[in-house]
Design a protein around this motif. Structure first.
Motif, PDB file in Angstrom:
ATOM      1  N   UNK A 152     114.206   6.924 -20.753  1.00  0.00           N
ATOM      2  CA  UNK A 152     113.388   6.290 -19.946  1.00  0.00           C
ATOM      3  C   UNK A 152     114.178   5.188 -19.473  1.00  0.00           C
ATOM      4  N   UNK A 153     113.711   5.083 -17.935  1.00  0.00           N
ATOM      5  CA  UNK A 153     114.238   3.971 -17.377  1.00  0.00           C
ATOM      6  C   UNK A 153     113.186   2.945 -16.711  1.00  0.00           C
ATOM      7  N   UNK A 154     113.615   1.755 -16.178  1.00  0.00           N
ATOM      8  CA  UNK A 154     112.547   1.095 -15.112  1.00  0.00           C
ATOM      9  C   UNK A 154     113.043   1.207 -13.817  1.00  0.00           C
ATOM     10  N   UNK A 155     112.081   1.547 -13.150  1.00  0.00           N
ATOM     11  CA  UNK A 155     112.145   1.844 -11.550  1.00  0.00           C
ATOM     12  C   UNK A 155     111.321   0.799 -10.715  1.00  0.00           C
ATOM     13  N   UNK A 156     111.832  -0.184  -9.965  1.00  0.00           N
ATOM     14  CA  UNK A 156     110.697  -1.229  -9.618  1.00  0.00           C
ATOM     15  C   UNK A 156     111.333  -1.692  -7.989  1.00  0.00           C
ATOM     16  N   UNK A 157     110.178  -2.377  -7.296  1.00  0.00           N
ATOM     17  CA  UNK A 157     110.534  -2.724  -6.067  1.00  0.00           C
ATOM     18  C   UNK A 157     111.607  -3.873  -5.854  1.00  0.00           C
ATOM     19  N   UNK A 211     110.160   5.923 -15.999  1.00  0.00           N
ATOM     20  CA  UNK A 211     109.904   7.355 -16.172  1.00  0.00           C
ATOM     21  C   UNK A 211     111.584   7.488 -16.277  1.00  0.00           C
ATOM     22  N   UNK A 212     111.809   8.857 -16.879  1.00  0.00           N
ATOM     23  CA  UNK A 212     113.316   9.287 -16.825  1.00  0.00           C
ATOM     24  C   UNK A 212     113.798   9.376 -15.522  1.00  0.00           C
ATOM     25  N   UNK A 213     114.845   9.474 -15.415  1.00  0.00           N
ATOM     26  CA  UNK A 213     115.707   9.929 -13.900  1.00  0.00           C
ATOM     27  C   UNK A 213     115.118  11.275 -13.496  1.00  0.00           C
ATOM     28  N   UNK A 214     115.150  12.002 -14.164  1.00  0.00           N
ATOM     29  CA  UNK A 214     115.025  13.455 -13.871  1.00  0.00           C
ATOM     30  C   UNK A 214     113.694  13.733 -13.020  1.00  0.00           C
ATOM     31  N   UNK A 215     112.589  13.186 -13.230  1.00  0.00           N
ATOM     32  CA  UNK A 215     111.266  13.438 -12.711  1.00  0.00           C
ATOM     33  C   UNK A 215     111.036  12.443 -11.578  1.00  0.00           C
ATOM     34  N   UNK A 235     121.044   3.868 -27.979  1.00  0.00           N
ATOM     35  CA  UNK A 235     119.383   4.092 -28.303  1.00  0.00           C
ATOM     36  C   UNK A 235     118.721   3.931 -26.679  1.00  0.00           C
ATOM     37  N   UNK A 236     117.744   4.927 -26.400  1.00  0.00           N
ATOM     38  CA  UNK A 236     117.029   4.924 -25.113  1.00  0.00           C
ATOM     39  C   UNK A 236     115.896   4.003 -25.155  1.00  0.00           C
ATOM     40  N   UNK A 237     115.517   3.077 -24.248  1.00  0.00           N
ATOM     41  CA  UNK A 237     114.608   2.219 -24.001  1.00  0.00           C
ATOM     42  C   UNK A 237     113.310   2.821 -24.557  1.00  0.00           C
ATOM     43  N   UNK A 238     112.930   4.061 -24.132  1.00  0.00           N
ATOM     44  CA  UNK A 238     111.650   4.839 -24.522  1.00  0.00           C
ATOM     45  C   UNK A 238     111.966   6.377 -24.414  1.00  0.00           C
TER      46      UNK A 238
END
Length: 345
Positions: A152-157, A211-215, A235-238
């Protein structure tokens, strides 16, 4: 003549019974599968539909699976589990955490920096469902697949470049455990299913999402935000727990041979396949954001160590919560880590 007629009647009756018996053995079964993602998204397109095609082919066409994407049969994503449980639909794919409180043990795989490899983690998750959790938190449904997505990654403005940037940031989170993590890190978590993200971003309800990149491609996220934050290290963030479930009565009513076919195409085989597909799709989705000129920030090891330290209270609180429910939280964490390692994570 009467004796001949009686014999003829008996033979016709036996033939009729044989026909009925044969028809029962060869009966067709149609299963309706309901889920929340649009048809082009990787999960329905590359996982659920290929899986269904394999089931149909292995059954010689005796099992047919009808796909109802994007909640087309009505309701909201958090209602999918109940729809399958209550027989409104036969099959449902959903995120386990969309129904908070129902799957407390499952949250162990969603704890921060727990997941090292989504395929290994999915195999571990399936093993727990198959050997233990089917008799407690999944007892009301038949689980056909249990897997997790890629990191899971963070995607933000506005961008997240350090732990300090999380303070006061309104971020969408998918589940209770992940929202607890975001809150502990200083953000203001807003829980909502994935389909609600575009509108929430457009209206300013949230400034970003995890969300993960995939979606991201399913909701055209790279057009809605310009910044993406990744985490270095193994280790993944989540990650989030995903399940494909079937109405239990429908499953038990299947003829033995069809149930065996369904089982053979599901379980660990489906769980590992689904995780691998989602993980594989991360790279292409990331490239879309990169090609769009978006900023991708990778937090270095030193910064990630700060996030791990800040996340420790989330794990401690989860253990306390589990203990209060009579579940050995610390023991479950140790077991989950051992299973992930066993399967190659």
């Amino acid at each position: 003549m009467k004796r001949i007629h009686t014999l003829k009647t008996a033979l016709l009756g036996a033939a009729a019974l044989a026909f009925v018996g044969g028809a029962a053995l060869a009966q067709d079964v149609t299963l309706r599968l309901h889920q929340f993602l649009p048809p082009p998204a990787p999960v329905p397109k590359l996982i659920l539909k290929p899986w269904a095609a394999n089931v149909e082919e292995a059954s010689g066409g005796r099992i047919k699976i009808e796909h109802f994407d994007a909640m087309s049969l009505g309701g909201r994503p958090p209602e999918l589990l109940g729809q399958a449980r209550d027989g409104v639909v036969d099959l449902a794919m959903t995120v386990a955490g969309y129904t908070p409180g129902l799957f407390p043990r499952t949250e162990v795989f969603e704890l921060p920096f727990m997941m090292t490899n989504p395929v290994a983690t999915s195999a571990a998750y399936w093993q727990k469902v198959d050997t233990d959790w089917s008799s407690n938190e999944y007892k009301d449904v038949q689980v056909l697949g249990a897997w997790v997505h890629g990191p899971g990654q963070i995607h933000s403005k506005d961008g997240v470049n350090s732990l300090e940037d999380m303070k006061g940031l309104t971020l969408r989170g998918p589940t209770r455990s992940i929202n607890n993590l975001l809150g502990e890190l200083g953000a203001e978590p807003v829980g909502m299913p994935l389909p609600a993200i575009p509108e929430a971003l457009s209206k300013g309800v949230v400034k970003g999402t995890v969300i993960p990149w995939e979606v991201t491609t399913a909701i055209r996220l790279s057009e809605l935000v310009g910044n993406h934050t990744e985490f270095s290290g193994d280790e993944a963030f989540y990650t989030s727990a995903i399940i494909l479930v079937m109405n239990k009565d429908k499953y038990n009513a299947l003829p033995d041979d069809l149930r065996a076919i369904l089982d053979a195409e599901s379980g660990e085989k489906l769980s590992k396949f689904a995780a691998q597909v989602m993980w594989d799709m991360d790279a292409g989705a990331r490239k879309i954001a990169q090609d769009a000129g978006n900023t991708i920030t990778v937090l270095d090891d030193a910064e990630v160590a700060r996030w791990k330290a800040a996340a420790e209270p989330v794990v401690d609180q989860w253990v306390t919560d589990m203990d209060a429910q009579g579940i050995d939280g610390a023991g479950l964490i140790d077991e989950a880590k051992q299973l992930i390692k066993k399967y190659g994570g």
